[in-house]
Design an enzyme around this catalytic site. Structure first.
Site, mmCIF file in Angstrom:
data_model
loop_
_atom_site.group_PDB
_atom_site.id
_atom_site.type_symbol
_atom_site.label_atom_id
_atom_site.label_comp_id
_atom_site.label_asym_id
_atom_site.label_seq_id
_atom_site.Cartn_x
_atom_site.Cartn_y
_atom_site.Cartn_z
ATOM 1 N N ASP A 1 -16.437 50.824 10.695
ATOM 2 C CA ASP A 1 -15.413 51.567 10.288
ATOM 3 C C ASP A 1 -15.606 52.739 9.660
ATOM 4 O OD1 ASP A 1 -12.566 51.379 9.505
ATOM 5 O OD2 ASP A 1 -12.991 51.515 7.735
ATOM 6 N N ASP B 1 -12.856 55.355 7.899
ATOM 7 C CA ASP B 1 -12.114 55.527 6.403
ATOM 8 C C ASP B 1 -12.680 54.784 5.674
ATOM 9 O OD1 ASP B 1 -10.189 57.659 7.214
ATOM 10 O OD2 ASP B 1 -9.285 56.235 8.584
#
Length: 358
Positions: A35, A37
């Site tokens: 991922d 963010d």
């Protein structure tokens, strides 16, 4: 090379104890599905240790793929941003929820269909790649309406156009439904909050089909684009990254650099329990110690012993020497998850977390 308990230690379909690995995770798995963010960067700036750790993992032969629910930017833009931060990447290394939802829509509407877009350029580019035509108004007779994160400056009128289309019965799609998104100044509203705006305005008459993590369309898109054989999902969110790994039947690493804190981790439901947990991305470069449950429900990891007693999580260090804080977190997870079974641990963790400085 061995991974111990990476796929095991489950009870009733949910993880009971954190997994362990005798070798570095970057050696145990061929691909990290990262991922962005809250994991690699926050508010556009690299998270401490992320650049260096990813560099070492890549040099050791691990394939790095960046999987994001944020549909705002194109893969090219994301890759350029990563490269500027010191993490070399090309567009093919990036998988977005915009790509996943565009594939989903293309499979369900005729080729060349108009799609009303409420979101950013990343969503428009993904739709065009699937032969669909982005439009801006509900009056253009779209075959579908799709929402993706459009950034803080998305005009309010865009939500009205989506609501008009949904009210008319146009099929509704969303790249993802993350309610929040981490930034440099804190946690802000995500695409899920925008989806709720349209839901309310349209009278709750419909539900969007969602493509992003933790749902299967995103996992399918990731596998198709990366070809990972032994993937490790790396994320900061229990309800997207970790649940998505659970749904896909693959292992996961939770890093504590984003929205999830240790208190939330201890109360995780089975599908939100990661295989591994680390403070940050340096966790990719090391193994994970074994977490063992003994007599009386006492769970040990490293120098720490954890248990549930009298409605409270109790944590003790057998020795101050080598008492790694993260081992304490892992021991607490084991005690909490084992006590909870398929439910949620309700034991008070306040004193135990205070002893770890959390």
């Amino acid at each position: 090379m061995t991974v111990r308990n990476g796929q095991g230690q489950h009870d009733g379909g949910g993880r009971r104890l954190p997994g362990s690995s005798a070798v570095a995770l970057s050696a145990a798995y061929d691909t990290a599905l990262l991922d962005l963010d809250g994991v690699v960067y926050a508010g556009g700036e690299a998270i401490p240790y992320a650049v260096e750790a990813l560099g070492v993992a890549r040099e050791g032969g691990m394939h790095l793929a960046y999987v994001t629910n944020n549909a705002l930017r194109t893969p090219e833009e994301v890759a350029t941003h990563l490269t500027d931060l010191g993490v070399p990447a090309v567009a093919g290394d990036v998988v977005t929820s915009a790509q996943a939802v565009a594939r989903l829509i293309a499979e369900e509407v005729p080729p060349g269909s108009r799609v009303l877009v409420v979101g950013g350029e990343g969503l428009r580019v993904a739709l065009r790649e699937r032969g669909l035509v982005p439009v801006e108004s509900a009056d253009f007779e779209p075959a579908a309406v799709v929402q993706g994160y459009g950034g803080p400056d998305l005009p309010w009128g865009r939500f009205a156009e989506a609501a008009y289309a949904v009210q008319r019965g146009v099929p509704w799609y969303a790249s993802n439904t993350d309610l929040t998104i981490p930034g440099a100044r804190g946690i802000g509203p995500g695409n899920g909050a925008a989806v709720e705006v349209v839901r309310i305005a349209s009278g709750g008459r419909a539900e969007p089909k969602v493509a992003g993590k933790p749902l299967p369309p995103m996992h399918r898109e990731t596998v198709l684009r990366t070809g990972a054989a032994r993937p490790l999902v790396v994320g900061d969110r229990l309800d997207t990254d970790i649940e998505g790994a659970f749904n896909g039947g693959v292992d996961s690493l939770l890093v504590l650099t984003g929205v999830t804190d240790v208190a939330q981790l201890l109360t995780a439901v089975p599908e939100h329990r990661p295989t591994y947990v680390a403070a940050d991305l340096r966790g990719l470069l090391v193994g994970q110690p074994e977490v063992v449950e003994g007599a009386g429900g006492v769970v040990a990891c490293g120098a720490w012993r954890a248990s549930v007693s009298g409605g409270e999580l109790v944590l003790e260090a057998a020795s101050e020497v080598g008492a790694d804080v993260m081992d304490g977190v892992r021991a607490l997870c084991g005690a909490a998850w084992s006590a909870a079974g398929d439910g949620v641990c309700g034991a008070d963790a306040g004193k135990a977390l205070a002893s770890l400085g959390w």
